[in-house]
Write a protein that holds these residues in place. Structure first.
Motif, PDB file in Angstrom:
ATOM      1  N   MET A   1       0.854  -1.171   0.000  1.00  0.00           N
ATOM      2  CA  MET A   1       0.000   0.000   0.000  1.00  0.00           C
ATOM      3  C   MET A   1       0.898   1.233   0.000  1.00  0.00           C
ATOM      4  N   GLU A   6      -2.213   4.760   2.518  1.00  0.00           N
ATOM      5  CA  GLU A   6      -2.194   4.470   3.946  1.00  0.00           C
ATOM      6  C   GLU A   6      -2.678   5.677   4.750  1.00  0.00           C
ATOM      7  N   SER A  80      -4.194  -2.201  11.758  1.00  0.00           N
ATOM      8  CA  SER A  80      -3.990  -2.878  10.473  1.00  0.00           C
ATOM      9  C   SER A  80      -4.873  -2.197   9.452  1.00  0.00           C
ATOM     10  N   ARG A  81      -4.472  -2.304   8.176  1.00  0.00           N
ATOM     11  CA  ARG A  81      -5.244  -1.589   7.161  1.00  0.00           C
ATOM     12  C   ARG A  81      -4.979  -2.171   5.779  1.00  0.00           C
ATOM     13  N   THR A  82      -6.055  -2.201   5.017  1.00  0.00           N
ATOM     14  CA  THR A  82      -5.992  -2.418   3.585  1.00  0.00           C
ATOM     15  C   THR A  82      -6.846  -1.312   2.995  1.00  0.00           C
ATOM     16  N   GLU A  83      -7.067  -1.348   1.707  1.00  0.00           N
ATOM     17  CA  GLU A  83      -7.900  -0.302   1.105  1.00  0.00           C
ATOM     18  C   GLU A  83      -9.375  -0.462   1.455  1.00  0.00           C
ATOM     19  N   ASP A  84      -9.780  -1.641   1.966  1.00  0.00           N
ATOM     20  CA  ASP A  84     -11.198  -1.887   2.256  1.00  0.00           C
ATOM     21  C   ASP A  84     -11.502  -2.327   3.673  1.00  0.00           C
TER      22      ASP A  84
END
Length: 131
Positions: A1, A6, A80-84
């Motif tokens: 990402m 982010e 934590s992270r993703t685009e969705d």
């Protein structure tokens, strides 16, 4: 990402948490519920999980403030992270103003899972603990 993605995710998550806090303290139940996914779950100590918009609306309506109140949410860390999907941890202190002024009523912690739906971040699960 990428760094910019982010940063966008983190800003979106923090905006939802802050908007939720202000709407709840102002008693704007529909605005609070709109911040949750339709299948969201809210977990609070000593209660069965509250699931879905209708149950959330009933709960937040029953908790509408009868005197000035503030949820002071701080130390929010997006864990934590993703685009969705993203998770975040926050500390919270709940204050109410009574005859003798503001007083802390409880201190707790939020563990949040958020999903991006239709381009907007929404709470999918909030687990609250009190300390």
């Amino acid at each position: 990402m990428s760094e910019s993605t982010e940063a966008w995710v983190v800003a979106g998550v923090r905006a939802v948490i802050g908007t939720h806090t202000q709407a709840q303290d102002a008693g704007r139940t529909d605005d609070v519920v709109a911040l949750y996914t339709p299948d969201a779950v809210l977990e609070l100590p000593g209660m069965d999980p509250i699931e879905g918009h209708d149950a959330l609306r009933d709960a937040f309506k029953s908790w509408a403030p009868t005197q000035p109140q503030l949820h002071l949410v701080t130390n929010t860390v997006v864990t934590s992270r993703t685009e969705d999907e993203a998770t975040a941890a926050s500390d919270v202190a709940f204050l109410q103003r009574g005859e003798s002024g503001w007083a802390v009523q409880l201190v707790g912690h939020y563990e949040d899972t958020l999903h991006r739906r239709d381009g907007a971040w929404r709470l999918h699960r909030r687990s609250t603990t009190f300390q």
